[in-house]
Design an enzyme around this catalytic site. Structure first.
Site, PDB file in Angstrom:
ATOM      1  N   ILE A  85       0.816  -1.273   0.196  1.00 54.99           N
ATOM      2  CA  ILE A  85       0.004  -0.158  -0.075  1.00 54.99           C
ATOM      3  C   ILE A  85       0.986   1.354  -0.015  1.00 54.99           C
ATOM      4  O   ILE A  85       0.574   2.290   0.021  1.00 54.99           O
ATOM      5  CB  ILE A  85      -0.990  -0.079   1.373  1.00 54.99           C
ATOM      6  CG1 ILE A  85      -0.048   0.098   2.599  1.00 54.99           C
ATOM      7  CG2 ILE A  85      -1.654  -1.192   1.221  1.00 54.99           C
ATOM      8  CD1 ILE A  85      -0.882   0.289   3.921  1.00 54.99           C
ATOM      9  N   HIS A 118      -4.095  -4.781  -2.664  1.00 61.75           N
ATOM     10  CA  HIS A 118      -4.364  -4.331  -1.293  1.00 61.75           C
ATOM     11  C   HIS A 118      -4.644  -2.750  -0.965  1.00 61.75           C
ATOM     12  O   HIS A 118      -4.645  -2.362   0.170  1.00 61.75           O
ATOM     13  CB  HIS A 118      -3.462  -5.046  -0.303  1.00 61.75           C
ATOM     14  CG  HIS A 118      -3.410  -6.459  -0.331  1.00 61.75           C
ATOM     15  ND1 HIS A 118      -2.508  -7.203   0.593  1.00 61.75           N
ATOM     16  CD2 HIS A 118      -4.313  -7.562  -0.773  1.00 61.75           C
ATOM     17  CE1 HIS A 118      -2.770  -8.584   0.181  1.00 61.75           C
ATOM     18  NE2 HIS A 118      -3.715  -8.729  -0.618  1.00 61.75           N
ATOM     19  N   CYS A 158     -21.106   7.765   5.050  1.00 59.48           N
ATOM     20  CA  CYS A 158     -21.657   8.343   4.053  1.00 59.48           C
ATOM     21  C   CYS A 158     -20.935   7.959   2.477  1.00 59.48           C
ATOM     22  O   CYS A 158     -21.205   8.457   1.587  1.00 59.48           O
ATOM     23  CB  CYS A 158     -21.760   9.750   4.017  1.00 59.48           C
ATOM     24  SG  CYS A 158     -20.218  10.755   3.890  1.00 59.48           S
ATOM     25  N   SER A 163       5.757 -13.395   1.351  1.00 59.79           N
ATOM     26  CA  SER A 163       5.651 -14.921   2.004  1.00 59.79           C
ATOM     27  C   SER A 163       4.626 -15.579   1.106  1.00 59.79           C
ATOM     28  O   SER A 163       4.526 -16.895   1.411  1.00 59.79           O
ATOM     29  CB  SER A 163       5.319 -14.678   3.548  1.00 59.79           C
ATOM     30  OG  SER A 163       4.005 -14.008   3.522  1.00 59.79           O
TER      31      SER A 163
HETATM   32  N1  APR Z   1      14.449  -8.856   0.053  1.00 57.99           N
HETATM   33  C1  APR Z   1      13.933 -10.034  -0.282  1.00 57.99           C
HETATM   34  N2  APR Z   1      12.886 -10.748   0.748  1.00 57.99           N
HETATM   35  C2  APR Z   1      12.734  -9.762   1.492  1.00 57.99           C
HETATM   36  C3  APR Z   1      13.466  -8.586   2.113  1.00 57.99           C
HETATM   37  C4  APR Z   1      14.399  -8.233   1.196  1.00 57.99           C
HETATM   38  N3  APR Z   1      14.932  -7.036   1.407  1.00 57.99           N
HETATM   39  N4  APR Z   1      12.888  -8.027   3.231  1.00 57.99           N
HETATM   40  C5  APR Z   1      11.970  -9.157   3.720  1.00 57.99           C
HETATM   41  N5  APR Z   1      11.935 -10.091   2.716  1.00 57.99           N
HETATM   42  C6  APR Z   1      10.867 -11.295   2.864  1.00 57.99           C
HETATM   43  C7  APR Z   1      10.556 -11.985   4.067  1.00 57.99           C
HETATM   44  O1  APR Z   1      11.499 -13.087   4.204  1.00 57.99           O
HETATM   45  C8  APR Z   1       8.951 -12.513   3.711  1.00 57.99           C
HETATM   46  O2  APR Z   1       8.949 -13.749   3.295  1.00 57.99           O
HETATM   47  O3  APR Z   1       9.628 -10.762   2.051  1.00 57.99           O
HETATM   48  C9  APR Z   1       8.657 -11.570   2.577  1.00 57.99           C
HETATM   49  C10 APR Z   1       7.406 -10.553   3.258  1.00 57.99           C
HETATM   50  O4  APR Z   1       6.333 -11.287   3.463  1.00 57.99           O
HETATM   51  P1  APR Z   1       5.202 -10.576   4.645  1.00 57.99           P
HETATM   52  O5  APR Z   1       5.822  -9.778   5.555  1.00 57.99           O
HETATM   53  O6  APR Z   1       4.302 -11.631   4.758  1.00 57.99           O
HETATM   54  O7  APR Z   1       4.543  -9.540   3.357  1.00 57.99           O
HETATM   55  P2  APR Z   1       3.704  -9.904   2.211  1.00 57.99           P
HETATM   56  O8  APR Z   1       4.088 -11.204   1.565  1.00 57.99           O
HETATM   57  O9  APR Z   1       3.616  -8.768   1.550  1.00 57.99           O
HETATM   58  O10 APR Z   1       2.107  -9.956   3.133  1.00 57.99           O
HETATM   59  C11 APR Z   1       1.006  -9.968   2.222  1.00 57.99           C
HETATM   60  O11 APR Z   1      -0.230 -10.001   4.235  1.00 57.99           O
HETATM   61  O12 APR Z   1      -0.705  -8.920   6.154  1.00 57.99           O
HETATM   62  C12 APR Z   1      -1.190  -8.860   4.850  1.00 57.99           C
HETATM   63  O13 APR Z   1      -2.094  -7.366   3.648  1.00 57.99           O
HETATM   64  C13 APR Z   1      -0.973  -7.445   4.109  1.00 57.99           C
HETATM   65  O14 APR Z   1      -0.083  -7.269   1.971  1.00 57.99           O
HETATM   66  C14 APR Z   1       0.065  -7.926   3.021  1.00 57.99           C
HETATM   67  C15 APR Z   1      -0.064  -9.515   2.928  1.00 57.99           C
HETATM   68 ZN    ZN Z   2     -19.256  11.130   5.744  1.00 67.37          ZN
END
Ligand code: APR
Ligand code: ZN
Length: 254
Positions: free
Chosen positions: A106, A122, A133, A197
């Site tokens: 986002i 998202h 409203c 993830s």
């Molecule tokens: N380079 C590569 N991978 C990375 C890095 C990086 N610099 N930093 C973090 N990661 C990896 C982590 O190891 C993890 O597996 O990115 C992944 C991020 O996973 P999440 O934190 O689960 O984020 P995301 O997959 O975007 O989550 C999906 O879940 O909570 C909801 O709405 C929220 O959009 C989000 C959705």
């Molecule tokens: Zn309103």
């Protein structure tokens, strides 16, 4: 496969393709200073129940809890700048290789970096909608005011609570964005997953859809993901280092 070999193999795959789609998660933005959700030790969900603060039910029950939770994230997001991983995806789009970025983020960093075709599954923080409203307002001044006074933003017209146009747990994804993302995934011959993830559906179903339609999957992620076994190439590295290495290989042969 060593990271350098995998980077070379990914560059070769991308160089041969003209129908690449990138799929990104919070991990592509951690180098910009925005924490992700599920990284061990640093993920936002390690010490907060997402259903309590980031579900639509929780928001309607207790909007203050959502705004207290998102306060640090909003400040980091507003101050964040695109990093070399975002810029690498812009380069692939300017080469005419990247047809779309599908993001779960986002933070608007893909559009701020310069990508033109971005499907924000998202939602985003450009606007906020009144829960009563349904009036829609540009969010920038509301976020600035919120960061100054920490007060829950309210609708100028009816006084009810304003919700940023981000998709909370329990909410439908924006249907036009979802359909466009699914269409792009079907047409991709290389599907590049970066920093996710892959644990949250229906977004996490999209790489599977691409695979089912013949795409070769590349995953760049620090941790293992459930879709690693489906991937043609998995690179266990920092996106802000790996993606520029991949584009450097491509540039060397352009
Ligand atoms: N380079 C590569 N991978 C990375 C890095 C990086 N610099 N930093 C973090 N990661 C990896 C982590 O190891 C993890 O597996 O990115 C992944 C991020 O996973 P999440 O934190 O689960 O984020 P995301 O997959 O975007 O989550 C999906 O879940 O909570 C909801 O709405 C929220 O959009 C989000 C959705
Ligand atoms: Zn309103």
């Amino acid at each position: 496969m060593m990271i350098s070999e995998a980077v070379q193999a990914a560059a070769d795959l991308l160089r041969k393709s003209n129908s690449v789609v990138a799929f990104t998660g919070a991990g592509i933005s951690t180098p910009s200073g925005i924490p992700d959700f599920r990284s061990p030790h640093s993920g936002l969900w390690n010490d907060v129940d997402p259903m309590a603060v980031a579900s639509i039910h929780g928001f309607r029950q207790n909007p203050e809890a959502f705004y207290t939770w998102i306060y640090p994230l909003a400040r980091l997001t507003i101050n964040a700048r695109p990093n070399p991983a975002h810029e690498a995806l812009v380069y692939l789009e300017t080469l005419g290789k990247l047809n779309a970025v599908i993001t779960q983020n986002i933070d608007m960093l893909h559009t701020r970096a310069g990508n033109k075709v971005v499907y924000e599954l998202h939602g985003h923080m450009r606007e906020a909608t009144c829960v009563h409203c349904f009036a829609v307002y540009p969010a920038e001044s509301l976020i600035t005011q919120f960061l100054n006074d920490r007060r829950v933003p309210r609708c100028p017209s009816c006084g009810s609570v304003l919700k940023p146009n981000v998709i909370l747990f329990g909410e439908q994804l924006p249907i036009r964005q979802l359909l466009a993302a699914q269409d792009a995934a079907r047409k991709a011959d290389v599907f590049l997953v970066v920093g996710s993830s892959l644990e949250v559906a229906p977004a996490s179903d999209i790489p599977v859809l691409a695979k089912r339609h013949g795409a070769q999957i590349i995953i760049v992620n620090l941790e293992p993901t459930p879709l690693d076994p489906l991937a043609h190439i998995v690179i266990r590295g920092d996106a802000a280092e790996v993606l520029p290495q991949i584009t450097a290989h491509i540039k060397a042969r352009v």
